[in-house]
Design a protein around this motif. Structure first.
Motif, PDB file in Angstrom:
ATOM      1  N   VAL A  78       0.825  -1.212   0.000  1.00 42.68           N
ATOM      2  CA  VAL A  78       0.000   0.000   0.000  1.00 42.68           C
ATOM      3  C   VAL A  78       0.858   1.262   0.000  1.00 42.68           C
ATOM      4  O   VAL A  78       0.320   2.377  -0.036  1.00 42.68           O
ATOM      5  CB  VAL A  78      -0.966   0.026   1.199  1.00 42.68           C
ATOM      6  CG1 VAL A  78      -1.793  -1.244   1.251  1.00 42.68           C
ATOM      7  CG2 VAL A  78      -0.229   0.260   2.509  1.00 42.68           C
ATOM      8  N   ILE A  79       2.181   1.101   0.032  1.00 47.20           N
ATOM      9  CA  ILE A  79       3.088   2.248   0.071  1.00 47.20           C
ATOM     10  C   ILE A  79       3.712   2.462  -1.297  1.00 47.20           C
ATOM     11  O   ILE A  79       4.314   1.553  -1.870  1.00 47.20           O
ATOM     12  CB  ILE A  79       4.193   2.047   1.132  1.00 47.20           C
ATOM     13  CG1 ILE A  79       3.584   1.970   2.532  1.00 47.20           C
ATOM     14  CG2 ILE A  79       5.213   3.175   1.056  1.00 47.20           C
ATOM     15  CD1 ILE A  79       4.608   1.740   3.637  1.00 47.20           C
ATOM     16  N   ASP A  80       3.560   3.658  -1.814  1.00 44.29           N
ATOM     17  CA  ASP A  80       4.192   4.065  -3.067  1.00 44.29           C
ATOM     18  C   ASP A  80       5.253   5.107  -2.730  1.00 44.29           C
ATOM     19  O   ASP A  80       4.996   6.021  -1.927  1.00 44.29           O
ATOM     20  CB  ASP A  80       3.142   4.665  -4.009  1.00 44.29           C
ATOM     21  CG  ASP A  80       3.726   5.008  -5.370  1.00 44.29           C
ATOM     22  OD1 ASP A  80       4.754   4.417  -5.747  1.00 44.29           O
ATOM     23  OD2 ASP A  80       3.150   5.885  -6.049  1.00 44.29           O
ATOM     24  N   VAL A  81       6.437   4.976  -3.304  1.00 45.98           N
ATOM     25  CA  VAL A  81       7.511   5.924  -3.013  1.00 45.98           C
ATOM     26  C   VAL A  81       8.042   6.522  -4.308  1.00 45.98           C
ATOM     27  O   VAL A  81       8.086   5.857  -5.342  1.00 45.98           O
ATOM     28  CB  VAL A  81       8.652   5.268  -2.207  1.00 45.98           C
ATOM     29  CG1 VAL A  81       8.181   4.871  -0.823  1.00 45.98           C
ATOM     30  CG2 VAL A  81       9.228   4.050  -2.937  1.00 45.98           C
ATOM     31  N   LYS A  98      -1.577   4.402   0.658  1.00 49.55           N
ATOM     32  CA  LYS A  98      -2.920   4.317   0.102  1.00 49.55           C
ATOM     33  C   LYS A  98      -3.759   3.349   0.929  1.00 49.55           C
ATOM     34  O   LYS A  98      -3.637   2.131   0.829  1.00 49.55           O
ATOM     35  CB  LYS A  98      -2.872   3.863  -1.360  1.00 49.55           C
ATOM     36  CG  LYS A  98      -4.232   3.849  -2.035  1.00 49.55           C
ATOM     37  CD  LYS A  98      -4.112   3.440  -3.491  1.00 49.55           C
ATOM     38  CE  LYS A  98      -5.470   3.425  -4.176  1.00 49.55           C
ATOM     39  NZ  LYS A  98      -5.371   3.012  -5.598  1.00 49.55           N
ATOM     40  N   ILE A  99      -4.638   3.897   1.721  1.00 48.57           N
ATOM     41  CA  ILE A  99      -5.509   3.105   2.587  1.00 48.57           C
ATOM     42  C   ILE A  99      -6.817   2.770   1.886  1.00 48.57           C
ATOM     43  O   ILE A  99      -7.372   1.688   2.046  1.00 48.57           O
ATOM     44  CB  ILE A  99      -5.787   3.863   3.899  1.00 48.57           C
ATOM     45  CG1 ILE A  99      -4.470   4.152   4.641  1.00 48.57           C
ATOM     46  CG2 ILE A  99      -6.747   3.104   4.785  1.00 48.57           C
ATOM     47  CD1 ILE A  99      -3.691   2.921   5.041  1.00 48.57           C
ATOM     48  N   THR A 100      -7.326   3.703   1.106  1.00 47.40           N
ATOM     49  CA  THR A 100      -8.616   3.523   0.446  1.00 47.40           C
ATOM     50  C   THR A 100      -8.568   4.076  -0.970  1.00 47.40           C
ATOM     51  O   THR A 100      -7.818   5.010  -1.253  1.00 47.40           O
ATOM     52  CB  THR A 100      -9.740   4.231   1.244  1.00 47.40           C
ATOM     53  OG1 THR A 100     -10.957   4.176   0.506  1.00 47.40           O
ATOM     54  CG2 THR A 100      -9.386   5.668   1.537  1.00 47.40           C
ATOM     55  N   ASP A 101      -9.376   3.505  -1.849  1.00 50.38           N
ATOM     56  CA  ASP A 101      -9.430   3.972  -3.237  1.00 50.38           C
ATOM     57  C   ASP A 101     -10.208   5.278  -3.379  1.00 50.38           C
ATOM     58  O   ASP A 101     -10.042   5.997  -4.369  1.00 50.38           O
ATOM     59  CB  ASP A 101     -10.086   2.907  -4.130  1.00 50.38           C
ATOM     60  CG  ASP A 101      -9.202   1.696  -4.330  1.00 50.38           C
ATOM     61  OD1 ASP A 101      -7.971   1.860  -4.315  1.00 50.38           O
ATOM     62  OD2 ASP A 101      -9.751   0.591  -4.490  1.00 50.38           O
ATOM     63  N   SER A 102     -11.057   5.577  -2.417  1.00 50.35           N
ATOM     64  CA  SER A 102     -11.876   6.783  -2.515  1.00 50.35           C
ATOM     65  C   SER A 102     -11.871   7.541  -1.180  1.00 50.35           C
ATOM     66  O   SER A 102     -12.898   7.585  -0.480  1.00 50.35           O
ATOM     67  CB  SER A 102     -13.305   6.430  -2.919  1.00 50.35           C
ATOM     68  OG  SER A 102     -13.843   5.464  -2.028  1.00 50.35           O
ATOM     69  N   PRO A 103     -10.743   8.123  -0.825  1.00 51.32           N
ATOM     70  CA  PRO A 103     -10.683   8.842   0.451  1.00 51.32           C
ATOM     71  C   PRO A 103     -11.422  10.166   0.383  1.00 51.32           C
ATOM     72  O   PRO A 103     -11.414  10.848  -0.649  1.00 51.32           O
ATOM     73  CB  PRO A 103      -9.179   9.080   0.633  1.00 51.32           C
ATOM     74  CG  PRO A 103      -8.653   9.188  -0.775  1.00 51.32           C
ATOM     75  CD  PRO A 103      -9.486   8.204  -1.575  1.00 51.32           C
TER      76      PRO A 103
END
Length: 301
Positions: A78-81, A98-103
């Motif tokens: 879930v981590i993008d760097v 990124k925890i959710t697709d629609s925060p």
């Protein structure tokens, strides 16, 4: 941030140094990096530019043991760097959780002193899950994988570069962003909030200014002071939540109280009885107050 000796105080007031020297003395303690970005192709932001360049999209994260990762390897997915570039020419390491697709909201997190993204990565996972927000964090110049040297001017430029990334890479509007600063990161957050009206601002263990931390009896902002959030906070038009431990041994509780009293649009603060500088988030009311700020205060302000 430690107190100054009598001789150092005399030097400051008789021969005041430039703000950058005070800043370096009081604030910046970058740790040995606890992570690395492995670039999988040539960085798109390697060219110099007067404005932030597009981030490097193809990087992978390597955490060392010092990062003290608390989850399984699957959570790393879930981590993008990536990198972005500041207007002062430094490459700024960024971490997007990124925890959710629609925060509904995304947190732009400016961390405290003496830590880097690697050490904060587990905290970001836990915080994001508990408040259902995605988080973009970044390392200051000279911290972690970010290039350059830590300075007050650079920290503000780094924060602005991260802000630009939220708009260009993730397409977010200001009203979808919550600025969150912790300790020295509150200076970057307040500075950024003077230029951009956002959904909300969280100041966690904030400081009024560098001189007021070193010299608690200082009652005015000197020309050679640094991180003068006490002067800037009056220009912040977003809702502000101040969180501070009453037993903070690094930045006295009175700093948070003063900023709360001067901010134009504050919500009910959180004064955590008995908490110090580095343990506020361990108290149950911390998450409860953040959730209320996100779910109630921001919507009704």
């Amino acid at each position: 941030m430690n107190g100054l000796s009598l001789s150092e105080l005399c030097y400051l007031f008789c021969c005041p140094p430039c703000p950058s020297r005070i800043t370096a003395k009081l604030a910046f303690l970058p740790p040995a990096p606890t992570y690395a970005f492995i670039e999988e192709d040539s960085p798109s932001s390697s060219n110099s530019s007067s404005s932030p360049s597009p981030p490097v999209s193809n990087c992978s994260l390597h955490l060392t043991e010092k990062a003290e990762w608390q989850y399984s390897r699957s959570e790393l997915e879930v981590i993008d760097v990536f990198y972005t570039r500041s207007r002062r020419g430094n490459r700024v390491a960024c971490m997007y959780v990124k925890i959710t697709d629609s925060p509904e909201f995304t947190i732009l997190f400016s961390h405290g002193n003496a830590v880097d993204l690697g050490q904060m990565s587990s905290f970001f996972i836990g915080l994001g899950n508990r408040i259902n927000c995605n988080i973009l964090a970044y390392d200051y110049s000279g911290y972690g994988a970010s290039t350059g040297k830590a300075s007050e001017a650079n920290i503000y430029s780094d924060a602005e570069a991260a802000w630009e990334t939220l708009k260009t890479r993730f397409g977010l509007r200001p009203d979808q962003v919550i600025l969150y600063g912790q300790s020295i990161g509150t200076a970057a957050t307040v500075d950024l909030a003077t230029r951009h009206e956002v959904a909300g601002v969280v100041l966690h263990s904030p400081l009024m200014s560098g001189m007021r931390v070193a010299c608690p009896d200082v009652r005015r902002t000197w020309c050679f002071d640094s991180f003068a959030s006490i002067e800037k906070i009056t220009r912040v038009t977003s809702p502000v939540l101040v969180i501070h431990g009453t037993d903070d041994e690094v930045i006295d509780f009175t700093h948070g109280l003063a900023l709360f009293e001067r901010a134009p649009r504050t919500v009910e603060p959180l004064w955590v009885e008995g908490a110090g500088h580095n343990d506020v988030e361990l108290y149950g009311q911390y998450l409860d107050r953040l959730r209320k700020f996100i779910q109630v205060d921001i919507r009704s302000s």
